[in-house]
Write a protein that holds these residues in place. Sequence first.
Motif, PDB file in Angstrom:
ATOM      1  N   LEU A  21       0.827  -1.209   0.000  1.00 19.50           N
ATOM      2  CA  LEU A  21       0.000   0.000   0.000  1.00 19.50           C
ATOM      3  C   LEU A  21       0.862   1.260   0.000  1.00 19.50           C
ATOM      4  O   LEU A  21       0.516   2.250  -0.660  1.00 19.50           O
ATOM      5  N   ARG A  24       2.030   1.663  -3.483  1.00 21.20           N
ATOM      6  CA  ARG A  24       0.912   2.033  -4.353  1.00 21.20           C
ATOM      7  C   ARG A  24       0.519   3.493  -4.178  1.00 21.20           C
ATOM      8  O   ARG A  24       0.333   4.209  -5.171  1.00 21.20           O
ATOM      9  N   TYR A  25       0.381   3.962  -2.943  1.00 25.16           N
ATOM     10  CA  TYR A  25      -0.177   5.287  -2.706  1.00 25.16           C
ATOM     11  C   TYR A  25       0.851   6.361  -2.371  1.00 25.16           C
ATOM     12  O   TYR A  25       0.699   7.503  -2.769  1.00 25.16           O
ATOM     13  N   ARG A  28       3.799   6.054  -5.394  1.00 23.18           N
ATOM     14  CA  ARG A  28       3.199   6.033  -6.742  1.00 23.18           C
ATOM     15  C   ARG A  28       3.806   4.950  -7.636  1.00 23.18           C
ATOM     16  O   ARG A  28       4.001   5.134  -8.814  1.00 23.18           O
ATOM     17  N   LYS A  30       2.576   1.763  -8.599  1.00 24.73           N
ATOM     18  CA  LYS A  30       1.416   0.878  -8.560  1.00 24.73           C
ATOM     19  C   LYS A  30       1.762  -0.577  -8.855  1.00 24.73           C
ATOM     20  O   LYS A  30       1.258  -1.482  -8.193  1.00 24.73           O
ATOM     21  N   ASP A  87      -6.744  -1.476   2.129  1.00 24.94           N
ATOM     22  CA  ASP A  87      -6.577  -0.643   0.937  1.00 24.94           C
ATOM     23  C   ASP A  87      -7.514   0.565   0.971  1.00 24.94           C
ATOM     24  O   ASP A  87      -7.088   1.692   0.714  1.00 24.94           O
ATOM     25  N   ALA A  91      -6.068   4.293   1.181  1.00 29.36           N
ATOM     26  CA  ALA A  91      -6.374   5.227   0.093  1.00 29.36           C
ATOM     27  C   ALA A  91      -7.063   6.473   0.630  1.00 29.36           C
ATOM     28  O   ALA A  91      -6.775   7.593   0.188  1.00 29.36           O
ATOM     29  N   HIS A  92      -7.952   6.299   1.578  1.00 31.74           N
ATOM     30  CA  HIS A  92      -8.655   7.449   2.168  1.00 31.74           C
ATOM     31  C   HIS A  92      -7.680   8.340   2.942  1.00 31.74           C
ATOM     32  O   HIS A  92      -7.706   9.556   2.807  1.00 31.74           O
ATOM     33  N   ALA A  95      -4.312   9.074   0.090  1.00 33.49           N
ATOM     34  CA  ALA A  95      -4.443   9.369  -1.341  1.00 33.49           C
ATOM     35  C   ALA A  95      -5.750  10.072  -1.684  1.00 33.49           C
ATOM     36  O   ALA A  95      -6.142  10.116  -2.842  1.00 33.49           O
ATOM     37  N   GLY A  97      -8.767   9.205  -1.170  1.00 38.37           N
ATOM     38  CA  GLY A  97      -9.853   8.316  -1.582  1.00 38.37           C
ATOM     39  C   GLY A  97     -11.099   8.539  -0.743  1.00 38.37           C
ATOM     40  O   GLY A  97     -11.067   9.236   0.272  1.00 38.37           O
TER      41      GLY A  97
END
Length: 182
Positions: A21, A24-25, A28, A30, A87, A91-92, A95, A97
């Motif tokens: 994670l 991914r976030y 960057r 992915k 995730d 993300a919240h 990122a 989300g």
Amino acid sequence: MIAGLIVGCEIAFWLFIAAGLACRYLLRMKKTGTLLLVLTPVVDIALLLFTVADLRGGTVAGISHGLAAIYIGVSVAFGHQMIRWADVRFAHRFAGGPPPAKKIRFGSEHARAERLSWLHHLLAWAIGCAILYGMIWFVGDTGKTKALTDMIRYWSIVLGIDFIISFSYTLWPRPEKKQSRA
């Protein structure tokens, strides 16, 4: 020894998720993040190999060996859910989300979620019991595997209790609490 490996594998599982994670976030990256998340089952394979090697070395099967099988079953059956849960929150938080959806606690949707959770438990039980029976067969001495057959029996009882609780919400859905106006 196996108990320590179970703890180590649980830590490694969450480290793979956190690293995936973060890649991914935060970084960057992915593809790297996805690769790390996809590799989480490697932890289960490693635990299974350690457990088999321990049994092959002549160790009498104990509760720790049974817990290793349960851990693997639960990890396979619930692992995707756990990763998705982390995730959404990651993300919240990092990122921008959307916020995680609130857990449904009332009515028919809650009953459906409880039944689905029990089905995941059934899958974990089936995988774990297959591994336990495989260990029993591998050792080939019922005197050395009593703890494993006991583990199957106890887990079956827990699965039955979970069934009763989970499906009771279908017959008696949890009513929504009325909020008082002040």
